[in-house]
Design a protein around this motif. Structure first.
Motif, PDB file in Angstrom:
ATOM      1  N   THR A   1      -5.206   4.520   7.391  1.00 18.91           N
ATOM      2  CA  THR A   1      -5.230   3.089   7.100  1.00 18.91           C
ATOM      3  C   THR A   1      -4.645   2.300   8.269  1.00 18.91           C
ATOM      4  OG1 THR A   1      -4.973   3.558   4.750  1.00 18.91           O
ATOM      5  CG2 THR A   1      -4.500   1.314   5.463  1.00 18.91           C
TER       6      THR A   1
ATOM      7  N   TRP B   1      -4.782   3.850  -5.397  1.00 17.30           N
ATOM      8  CA  TRP B   1      -5.453   4.842  -4.585  1.00 17.30           C
ATOM      9  C   TRP B   1      -4.747   6.162  -4.773  1.00 17.30           C
ATOM     10  CZ3 TRP B   1      -8.456   3.573   0.213  1.00 17.30           C
ATOM     11  CH2 TRP B   1      -9.030   2.339   0.116  1.00 17.30           C
TER      12      TRP B   1
ATOM     13  N   ARG C   1       1.906   1.595   0.951  1.00 20.37           N
ATOM     14  CA  ARG C   1       2.133   3.035   1.071  1.00 20.37           C
ATOM     15  C   ARG C   1       2.975   3.399   2.293  1.00 20.37           C
ATOM     16  NH1 ARG C   1      -1.339   6.148  -2.112  1.00 20.37           N
ATOM     17  NH2 ARG C   1      -1.044   7.830  -0.620  1.00 20.37           N
TER      18      ARG C   1
ATOM     19  N   GLN D   1      -2.692  -4.629   3.085  1.00 18.15           N
ATOM     20  CA  GLN D   1      -1.975  -4.444   1.819  1.00 18.15           C
ATOM     21  C   GLN D   1      -1.791  -2.968   1.503  1.00 18.15           C
ATOM     22  OE1 GLN D   1      -4.015  -6.710  -1.193  1.00 18.15           O
ATOM     23  NE2 GLN D   1      -3.501  -8.668  -0.244  1.00 18.15           N
ATOM     24  N   LEU D   2      -2.825  -2.183   1.746  1.00 18.24           N
ATOM     25  CA  LEU D   2      -2.725  -0.746   1.496  1.00 18.24           C
ATOM     26  C   LEU D   2      -1.670  -0.112   2.398  1.00 18.24           C
ATOM     27  CD1 LEU D   2      -3.714   1.800   0.069  1.00 18.24           C
ATOM     28  CD2 LEU D   2      -5.501   1.965   1.817  1.00 18.24           C
TER      29      LEU D   2
ATOM     30  N   GLU E   1      -2.255   7.135   4.794  1.00 15.82           N
ATOM     31  CA  GLU E   1      -1.483   6.035   5.388  1.00 15.82           C
ATOM     32  C   GLU E   1      -1.779   5.911   6.881  1.00 15.82           C
ATOM     33  OE1 GLU E   1      -0.096   7.421   1.727  1.00 15.82           O
ATOM     34  OE2 GLU E   1      -0.147   8.558   3.580  1.00 15.82           O
TER      35      GLU E   1
END
Length: 194
Positions: free
Chosen positions: A45, A1, A34, A29-30, A42
């Protein structure tokens, strides 16, 4: 990303709309991948993961609130309160002792998000925090949850101590029977006590 990619935010929103186990896992996971970066993606997310309603991801948010970049820690504390509700209160209370005022401010926001009566003593303790923004957040969160009447002004040390004294007195007199609210939209409708 690519953090500069405008589509990243749209993808995160799409994952929330999907809200499948696979989509929630992709968000987790993202966020983990990050956690030491700070571009705004971030925090989005982390906030989105907190809004999924899947409490299985509370440990992920707790981990991010403990070990990641400071803005991500703040966002994760708030998201943990939203996702974990009363279950997150003990962890959020422990974050009130963090050295970073931004993390303490996130813990205060997380306590408000729990919509929990058990959060109130922690909020009251932060009326005298050394950081003015943390104090203001604590007063705002306390007022939002309890709708306690009166103006509590913690701008300086003397004002903070007076505000805390008045708020504690009000809570001791009214706390057991006072409804707990969630934000301004909850003013007319009391939330069930948790």
């Amino acid at each position: 990303w690519d953090s500069g990619d405008e589509n990243a935010g749209l993808a995160i929103d799409a994952l929330l709309r999907l809200n499948t186990p696979q989509a929630r896992e992709a968000l987790a996971q993202l966020a983990e991948l990050r956690k030491f970066q700070e571009t705004g993606i971030e925090q989005k997310t982390i906030k989105t993961l907190g809004g999924t309603g899947d409490r299985a991801y509370l440990p992920v948010l707790v981990g991010l609130a403990k070990h990641s970049y400071r803005f991500n820690r703040c966002s994760a504390a708030i998201a943990a309160g939203e996702l974990g509700r009363a279950e997150a209160v003990p962890f959020l209370l422990s974050l009130l002792q963090d050295r970073d005022p931004l993390v303490r401010q996130g813990a205060v926001g997380g306590l408000e998000e729990t919509q929990s009566r058990e959060a109130v003593p922690g909020l009251l303790s932060m009326f005298t925090d050394p950081d003015a923004e943390v104090r203001e957040s604590a007063v705002s969160s306390f007022t939002s949850l309890t709708h306690a009447p009166g103006v509590f002004n913690p701008a300086d040390a003397a004002g903070a101590e007076q505000a805390k004294t008045r708020a504690v007195r009000w809570w001791l007199l009214n706390g057991e029977r006072s409804p707990i609210y969630h934000g301004p939209q909850g003013c007319s409708d009391a939330q069930p006590l948790r």
